[in-house]
Scaffold this motif. Structure first.
Motif, mmCIF file in Angstrom:
data_model
loop_
_atom_site.group_PDB
_atom_site.id
_atom_site.type_symbol
_atom_site.label_atom_id
_atom_site.label_comp_id
_atom_site.label_asym_id
_atom_site.label_seq_id
_atom_site.Cartn_x
_atom_site.Cartn_y
_atom_site.Cartn_z
ATOM 1 N N ILE A 56 15.169 17.186 0.078
ATOM 2 C CA ILE A 56 14.543 15.851 0.135
ATOM 3 C C ILE A 56 14.358 15.443 1.587
ATOM 4 O O ILE A 56 13.320 14.917 1.972
ATOM 5 C CB ILE A 56 15.403 14.810 -0.608
ATOM 6 N N THR A 57 15.379 15.693 2.390
ATOM 7 C CA THR A 57 15.249 15.370 3.815
ATOM 8 C C THR A 57 14.089 16.140 4.436
ATOM 9 O O THR A 57 13.360 15.616 5.268
ATOM 10 C CB THR A 57 16.557 15.726 4.549
ATOM 11 N N GLY A 75 10.708 15.242 1.539
ATOM 12 C CA GLY A 75 10.537 13.948 0.895
ATOM 13 C C GLY A 75 10.319 14.092 -0.608
ATOM 14 O O GLY A 75 10.742 15.072 -1.228
ATOM 15 N N ALA A 134 16.156 15.694 10.932
ATOM 16 C CA ALA A 134 15.658 16.195 9.643
ATOM 17 C C ALA A 134 15.059 17.587 9.769
ATOM 18 O O ALA A 134 15.093 18.375 8.820
ATOM 19 C CB ALA A 134 14.630 15.228 9.069
ATOM 20 N N VAL A 167 17.754 20.061 9.256
ATOM 21 C CA VAL A 167 18.074 20.187 7.830
ATOM 22 C C VAL A 167 17.021 21.033 7.129
ATOM 23 O O VAL A 167 17.321 21.818 6.232
ATOM 24 C CB VAL A 167 18.177 18.793 7.183
ATOM 25 N N ALA A 168 15.767 20.888 7.561
ATOM 26 C CA ALA A 168 14.689 21.628 6.905
ATOM 27 C C ALA A 168 14.679 23.093 7.317
ATOM 28 O O ALA A 168 14.601 23.976 6.473
ATOM 29 C CB ALA A 168 13.341 20.984 7.243
ATOM 30 N N TYR A 171 2.593 10.890 3.078
ATOM 31 C CA TYR A 171 3.669 10.729 4.058
ATOM 32 C C TYR A 171 3.332 9.615 5.057
ATOM 33 O O TYR A 171 4.214 8.948 5.574
ATOM 34 C CB TYR A 171 3.900 12.043 4.805
ATOM 35 N N LEU A 195 4.523 6.146 4.319
ATOM 36 C CA LEU A 195 5.942 5.827 4.512
ATOM 37 C C LEU A 195 6.177 4.958 5.741
ATOM 38 O O LEU A 195 7.232 4.336 5.862
ATOM 39 C CB LEU A 195 6.762 7.124 4.644
ATOM 40 N N ARG A 204 14.823 8.606 5.473
ATOM 41 C CA ARG A 204 15.356 9.960 5.567
ATOM 42 C C ARG A 204 14.500 11.002 4.831
ATOM 43 O O ARG A 204 14.252 12.080 5.365
ATOM 44 C CB ARG A 204 16.793 9.986 5.028
ATOM 45 N N PRO A 205 14.053 10.697 3.596
ATOM 46 C CA PRO A 205 13.274 11.732 2.896
ATOM 47 C C PRO A 205 12.007 12.086 3.667
ATOM 48 O O PRO A 205 11.204 11.213 3.993
ATOM 49 C CB PRO A 205 12.932 11.074 1.556
ATOM 50 N N GLY A 206 11.833 13.355 3.951
ATOM 51 C CA GLY A 206 10.660 13.796 4.704
ATOM 52 C C GLY A 206 10.629 13.209 6.100
ATOM 53 O O GLY A 206 9.558 12.943 6.651
ATOM 54 N N ILE A 229 8.422 14.692 8.761
ATOM 55 C CA ILE A 229 6.988 14.606 8.449
ATOM 56 C C ILE A 229 6.477 13.207 8.753
ATOM 57 O O ILE A 229 5.412 13.041 9.357
ATOM 58 C CB ILE A 229 6.730 14.977 6.973
#
Lengths: 483, 495
Positions: A352-353, A356, B371, B374-375, B414, B417, B431-433, B436
């Motif tokens: 999700i991080t 998204g 992030a 994390v990705a 995105y 957001l 935090r999500p994405g 991006i």
């Protein structure tokens, strides 16, 4: 059906009636008027095409994307069915409150366009919604709608499983619900705790050990007609995830009843294949467990012998999904020698991080399968993004005491970890010595309230993956002459 | 400092001897001579160790003696099945720690062509980097002793010429590593701008903008970040005009985030790991290093580098969450989180770069988001782009120099957001994405009102610093981006 829960009506697929002309009663119903750019106004005295659906004297003006070739070419970039579906879905809130039945005036549209709009309505409409689809050639639409209905029914079924609360959908009850798929020609095999112990499903048994509701493994088989190895789906079926001894925080924990959405998607896809009598052989391997806290719960530090024979050091009991998938993937590869294996799981917050709530993360070992999955996702508006599989030899999963550890320990100073990638690398280890083409979809971003924004796939809540997998099979595994 | 020489093949009598060997090798040339001189000790050792020449395989013989004289050691290094520049360079890097304890070392590259020999030397040099200026009590025996590194070549002058180019690039890498390694009390915006002036001796035009000029220009987003610190901000514009007067092609623009220390500001970071934030200027460091590399090897291209240098501190004058700032573009930004400051710096720089230079493409580098770690972890940097062609070029350049990129998505969903209730946008999308939406934010500052401009954003938060040694990168500052940008320019924008 007596055993049906009271809220089952919510998940009843839309009823559609095809009409070549409208009777007096139908003519009086709310009517949707699709309006492509450049087309004449469907109502008199309207100068400009609105940007959003607008309601006017019993008619809903529905702006739809640019006009298409008719019939739309399969590879035409101009034909974007998800955009049409979305346009139709956007119409629903614009209808007067309580509207339960409407007419879609699709006379000037191609069958594919008309169906895309109907499909969008069906995916977004409340249960029991009824649609009269008005078209010049209803007979041309009828067979196409039959195929659509199969898909929509399967999506609705997956949604119902996902929405069912965890006290009503335990592993045993989920397995029992899937047993009912036998009436559609799917062979269903359920392994209980005893059978799992005898076979050595150490990962699944460890995760399910803390709960009063013991784990299950459900195997669905669709024979098809082609004499080729099957494509196998593997879906994470954690009916509720407390995190185990590594307990989750309270806020938002209720979403964890949806932690079986991967399994629901796989079972839904199997149902879709059966309902449209797909020639392709397919199977689904669905490990189910409740990750609970209990006297027999597994602990951080435990070493678990998995079905593959490899030992795994448990680091975080809340990284349970990869343990049950490790056993299920290993079983899938050994039992079926599949042409391809695809697992779906609400696996990591890291996914999700990374991406998204608009795309699911795709990992795998086969670029061709990955490309086919991405294309299938784009076609149905369930979008994926390929992510890199960490290279073998990444020390993150090295254990001091076992063959490997389940995840990297948390960094004491809180530095970030690529946990979604680690999870994929972990799963990759259980595909055996000669791994088949494999893809792993981390769909953690596709469940819960946060996922239901304006740009969410229409199959949400709860239906993510069904159309994607069924579409993949149709596009890639049903051609008997494929190489 | 080690001298690197290219010499005709002749077996040395002392020091360390390195034998780079490909898979399926038979000992030839100097390697065969060494085996003969040691009465077959090389052959015996390689057999006993199971050495096959596989990539990364190493076998060391100590004091082989015999007629070999006083060689301290012979080190065999595997090159893999088909040695190319990358494997030669990696082998050179792997060789360095094994030979650094000897005053003299000799590499038996007589079987390799001039280009691979130069690559081997460059790998060793890149690996030799150490940042030891603050070690005041280090014992001599703990320091590398290598004074002279000689590489055998059938065409020494050719190898030397090839190495001169690689060496200029390595100089750029070292400059970037120095900048990134410097502690934040030593390296603050003014000091960093001063070090950019050092590029003038390579022929780079350097222009420094201080707070007065910046506020006159209207760099509101960047000045908002800077206002909490006692250290003044700087923007440095570096121009390399290597294409010559006949060329009318617009320049390539490289833009770097240079937050010399990032406390997070009022949205203060937690204490654990905050010391890492000295490398929050690694994007700027890479741009400065790349400019040094490009100018150092006299690239026939016009390249402009812009870096925005600030320190992000909490204080009585610091920017608050909730502030609205007006960027250089005129667009307003609601600052939700003062720790999302890098994008505010880049916003003004990117708009300014496009307006002033009309570049043919723009590439920004920034340690932008947690992030992205994390990705993608530490293996790949995130690549975001509005242009498939530029993205392909960058991916290929990254693969060639082992600074790997992975493309990440952009899209309208995105972009939504970062909608703000009171301004044109807010500076975080949740935090999500998270990486991006940060890239979407930056994209809003790529001015396309007068047509498309190819732009790419590299989020290097996971690759700027290494916690373990790599083939040619000792642990610490990696200078990720320097070689990548140099290769991009060399491959597509020269001549």
């Amino acid at each position: 059906m007596a055993s049906e829960p009271a809220d089952a009506a919510r998940f009843r697929p839309m009823r559609l009636r095809l009409r070549g002309r409208l009777g007096r009663k139908a003519a009086a119903r709310p009517r949707l008027l699709p309006w492509p750019p450049g087309a004449p106004a469907p109502l008199p005295d309207l100068a400009e095409r609105p940007a959003a659906p607008c309601w006017r004297e019993g008619r809903l003006l529905l702006p739809v994307p640019a006009d298409q070739a008719d019939p739309p070419a399969w590879n035409s970039s101009a034909w974007d069915p998800p955009a049409w579906e979305r346009a139709a879905a956007a119409a629903l809130p614009a209808l007067p409150e309580g509207t339960r039945r409407a007419v879609l005036d699709a006379r000037h549209l191609s069958p594919a366009q008309a169906l895309a709009l109907a499909r969008g309505l069906a995916l977004a409409a409340p249960g029991g919604f009824r649609l009269d689809l008005w078209h010049d050639r209803p007979e041309a639409l009828a067979p196409l709608w039959q195929a659509e209905r199969a898909m929509l029914k399967a999506v609705a079924r997956a949604r119902r499983w996902v929405a069912t609360p965890a006290n009503r959908l335990t592993p045993a009850r989920f397995a029992r619900a899937l047993k009912r798929l036998e009436r559609h020609g799917i062979a269903v095999q359920v392994l209980g705790r005893g059978a799992l112990e005898r076979a050595g499903f150490g990962g699944l048994l460890a995760v399910g050990g803390g709960s009063a509701h013991p784990p299950r493994l459900v195997v669905l088989r669709w024979a098809g007609r082609l004499a080729v190895p099957p494509v196998v789906f593997v879906g994470k079926g954690i009916t509720f995830d407390t995190g185990g001894l590594g307990l989750k925080r309270g806020a938002g924990m209720e979403v964890m009843r949806e932690d079986m959405a991967g399994a629901a998607a796989c079972a839904g896809a199997m149902l879709a294949l059966a309902l449209r009598d797909s020639p392709a052989p397919a199977a689904a391997v669905l490990p189910m467990a409740e990750n609970a806290i209990g006297a027999a719960a597994y602990r951080p530090g435990d070493v678990v012998a998995t079905l593959s024979g490899r030992t795994v050091e448990v680091v975080d009991t809340d990284a349970e999904g990869r343990l049950i998938l490790a056993d299920a993937l290993n079983y899938a590869v050994r039992a079926f020698r599949p042409e391809a294996v695809i697992d779906l799981a609400t696996l990591t917050g890291a996914a999700i991080t990374a991406l998204g709530h608009h795309r699911a993360a795709l990992y795998g070992n086969d670029p061709v399968l990955a490309a086919a999955l991405c294309a299938a996702g784009e076609a149905v508006g369930e979008r994926l993004w390929p992510m890199p599989l960490p290279q073998a030899g990444d020390a993150a999963l090295d254990s001091d005491i076992a063959d490997l550890r389940q995840c990297a320990p948390r960094d004491p100073s809180g530095r970030a970890q690529p946990d979604a990638g680690h999870a994929a690398a972990f799963l990759h280890e259980f595909l055996g010595d000669d791994p088949p083409a494999w893809a792993h979809l981390d769909m953690a971003g596709m469940v819960g309230e946060a996922a239901r924004g304006e740009d969410a796939p229409l199959s949400l809540p709860g239906g993510f993956g069904v159309r994607l997998l069924a579409g993949l099979v149709a596009a890639r595994f049903e051609d008997p002459h494929r190489i | 400092m080690t001298d690197i020489l290219f010499v005709k093949p002749a077996l040395p009598r002392s020091g360390a001897l390195v034998l780079p060997l490909a898979e399926g090798f038979t000992l030839a040339g100097l390697a065969r001579e060494a085996d003969a001189a040691t009465e077959g000790a090389v052959t015996r050792a390689l057999e006993a160790a199971g050495f096959k020449g596989r990539k990364g395989q190493i076998c060391t013989l100590w004091a082989p003696g015999g007629k070999g004289g006083h060689l301290s050691r012979i080190v065999a290094i595997g090159l893999g099945a088909t040695p190319d520049a990358r494997t030669a360079e990696a082998a050179g890097g792997a060789a360095w720690p094994l030979i650094a304890g000897d005053p003299e070392a000799f590499i038996a590259t007589d079987g390799l062509n001039a280009a691979l020999t130069a690559a081997f030397a460059s790998g060793a040099r890149l690996r030799s980097y150490r940042f030891d200026k603050y070690r005041t009590r280090e014992k001599a025996e703990d320091r590398p002793k290598l004074v002279r590194l000689s590489l055998a070549s059938a065409a020494p002058s050719e190898a030397k010429a090839a190495f001169a180019t690689l060496s200029a690039i390595a100089d750029g890498v070292f400059l970037a590593r120095d900048l990134v390694s410097e502690p934040p009390n030593v390296l603050f915006p003014e000091e960093m701008a001063e070090r950019c002036r050092g590029l003038e001796k390579l022929g780079v035009e350097v222009e420094v903008l201080g707070p007065k000029e910046l506020s006159k220009l209207g760099f509101g987003a960047m000045l908002g970040v800077a206002q909490g610190s006692a250290r003044e901000p700087r923007v440095v514009v570096m121009q390399w005009k290597g294409a010559g007067p006949a060329s009318d092609a617009p320049p390539v623009a490289l833009i770097g985030k240079g937050v010399t220390f990032d406390t997070g500001g009022i949205s203060l970071k937690s204490a654990g790991g905050m010391e890492d934030m000295k490398y929050d200027m690694a994007g700027a460091g890479a741009v400065i290093g790349a400019m040094a590399a490009i100018a150092g090897r006299k690239a026939r291209a016009d390249v402009v580098g812009l870096v925005g240098l600030v320190e992000n501190m909490p204080s009585g004058t610091a920017q608050r969450p909730g502030d609205v700032v007006t960027s250089y573009s005129g667009q307003t930004i609601e600052v939700i989180n003062t720790d999302a400051e890098g994008r505010l710096v880049l916003a003004d720089l990117l708009w300014y770069a496009r307006e002033r230079f009309r570049p043919r493409c723009m590439i920004d580098l920034a340690t932008l988001t947690g992030a992205i770690i994390v990705a993608l972890g530490h293996e790949h940097a995130g690549l975001f782009s509005n242009d498939d062609d530029l993205a392909q070029k960058l991916l290929a350049a990254g693969a060639e120099v082992e600074e790997k990129l992975w493309r990440m998505p952009l899209g309208e969903a995105y972009d939504k957001l970062i909608r703000s209730d009171i301004a044109d946008m807010k500076n975080v999308g949740g935090r999500p994405g998270g990486s991006i939406s940060a890239a979407q934010f930056i994209q809003r500052f790529i001015d396309t009102r007068e047509g498309h401009v190819a732009w790419a954003h590299l989020d290097i938060a996971g690759t700027a610093w290494a916690t373990k040694d790599g083939a040619t990168t000792p642990k610490g500052a990696t200078a990720f981006g320097v070689r990548l940008l140099d290769r991009l320019v060399a491959g597509h924008y020269e001549g």
